[in-house]
Write an enzyme that holds these catalytic residues in place. Structure first.
Site, mmCIF file in Angstrom:
data_model
loop_
_atom_site.group_PDB
_atom_site.id
_atom_site.type_symbol
_atom_site.label_atom_id
_atom_site.label_comp_id
_atom_site.label_asym_id
_atom_site.label_seq_id
_atom_site.Cartn_x
_atom_site.Cartn_y
_atom_site.Cartn_z
ATOM 1 N N LYS A 127 0.832 -1.216 0.000
ATOM 2 C CA LYS A 127 0.000 0.000 0.000
ATOM 3 C C LYS A 127 0.867 1.266 0.000
ATOM 4 C CE LYS A 127 -4.360 -1.740 0.411
ATOM 5 N NZ LYS A 127 -5.447 -2.117 1.289
ATOM 6 N N ARG B 241 -4.194 -10.144 3.673
ATOM 7 C CA ARG B 241 -4.401 -10.101 2.212
ATOM 8 C C ARG B 241 -3.125 -9.543 1.590
ATOM 9 N NH1 ARG B 241 -6.152 -6.688 -1.797
ATOM 10 N NH2 ARG B 241 -7.546 -7.617 -3.333
HETATM 11 C C1 9MG Z 1 -9.947 -5.458 -2.562
HETATM 12 N N1 9MG Z 1 -9.063 -4.907 -1.542
HETATM 13 C C2 9MG Z 1 -8.012 -4.055 -1.743
HETATM 14 N N2 9MG Z 1 -7.448 -3.742 -0.572
HETATM 15 C C3 9MG Z 1 -8.147 -4.418 0.389
HETATM 16 C C4 9MG Z 1 -8.070 -4.496 1.781
HETATM 17 O O1 9MG Z 1 -7.180 -3.794 2.466
HETATM 18 N N3 9MG Z 1 -8.942 -5.279 2.441
HETATM 19 C C5 9MG Z 1 -9.894 -5.982 1.750
HETATM 20 N N4 9MG Z 1 -10.744 -6.751 2.469
HETATM 21 N N5 9MG Z 1 -10.022 -5.933 0.418
HETATM 22 C C6 9MG Z 1 -9.171 -5.164 -0.243
#
Ligand code: 9MG
Length: 270
Positions: free
Chosen positions: A216, A252
């Site tokens: 990010k 994720r």
């Molecule tokens: C689709 N997506 C992109 N970033 C995300 C995040 O931080 N959490 C979740 N649940 N989906 C995400």
């Protein structure tokens, strides 16, 4: 169906499979269905508990895609993965979720937390799927323009508590739901890091917490590049371990092998 915390014991890694031309951090590397399938299979081999397949970019500034286009992107991938890898569908649309669940997906990752499509709650409730409810201030197109909070962790926690009640009232059993503070979704660098430090306030809601910190932009920016649009692997791993130590259970990520290794070590510490 098993409670979500049993199905995804901590730490569980969710691999990101964006079937989009413009995702913020992988530059559309999996836009081709065959590439996306190969990436998902590799992530499973590397230790991902589940892969999150998405056909609509949620990067800051992005517009939505039509239902037809989203289905055109994700359906071939879901068909190819059926019965081979555990799959989550990253969508805000009830019809995409319905078709994905019919093709074997077991979790619906809704970044709008059931606010976009009034039919999605019923699709999840009637299918027995797991559900991730994520916090976002605003919408992807505009969310980074001027995010504003009096108390970021308190407001995110209150929002997730309200969305959890909404989902349960709509018929989704609580034990199938996880919560996500939505790092980067309508939050400044400082707000993201405050939220990470106070993750315990989200964990205190009593449901498993999923975090998406991988690559990010806040990670690149905290390292000194004010224009960064992504963050490096080293920073992603540090952020994941910090989140794990504060109680996050599902991660994720784009770089599955490295996160599995880092989180395995963090878990061994206890
Ligand atoms: C689709 N997506 C992109 N970033 C995300 C995040 O931080 N959490 C979740 N649940 N989906 C995400």
């Amino acid at each position: 169906m098993r409670p979500l915390e049993e199905r995804f014991p901590p730490p569980s890694v969710m691999g990101v499979v964006n079937v989009t031309p413009d995702s913020f951090s992988d530059g559309g590397v999996n836009f081709d269905a065959d590439d996306a399938v190969a990436a998902a299979l590799r992530m499973a081999e590397e230790g991902a508990a589940i892969v999150d397949v998405g056909g609509e970019s949620t990067r800051p500034g992005s517009d939505g895609v039509s239902l037809d286009e989203e289905l055109r992107r994700v359906e071939p991938v879901l068909e190819a993965l059926q019965g081979r890898v555990a799959v989550s569908i990253d969508t805000t649309k009830a019809e995409v979720a319905r078709r994905a669940l019919a093709l074997g997906a077991e979790l619906v990752n809704d970044v709008s937390a059931l606010r976009s499509d009034p039919k999605l709650a019923d699709v999840v409730a009637s299918s027995g799927a797991y559900l991730c409810l994520m916090h976002m201030q605003g919408e992807p197109r505009t969310m980074q323009l001027e995010p504003s909070y009096e108390d970021v962790a308190g407001e995110v926690a209150a929002f997730l508590e309200e969305r959890l009640r909404f989902a349960v009232d709509a018929g989704v059993p609580e034990e199938r739901i996880c919560l996500d503070p939505g790092f980067g979704f309508g939050k400044s660098v400082e707000q993201n890091f405050e939220l990470l430090g106070r993750l315990g306030e989200i964990v205190a809601l009593g449901r498993p917490v999923l975090v998406g910190l991988s690559r990010k932009r806040s990670l690149g920016r905290i390292l000194g590049d004010p224009e960064a649009t992504t963050g490096p692997l080293s920073a992603s791993l540090a952020a994941a371990v910090a989140a794990y130590e504060r109680g996050a259970t599902i991660f994720r990520v784009h770089d599955v092998r490295e996160h599995v290794e880092a989180l395995t070590v963090a878990a061994a510490v206890g």
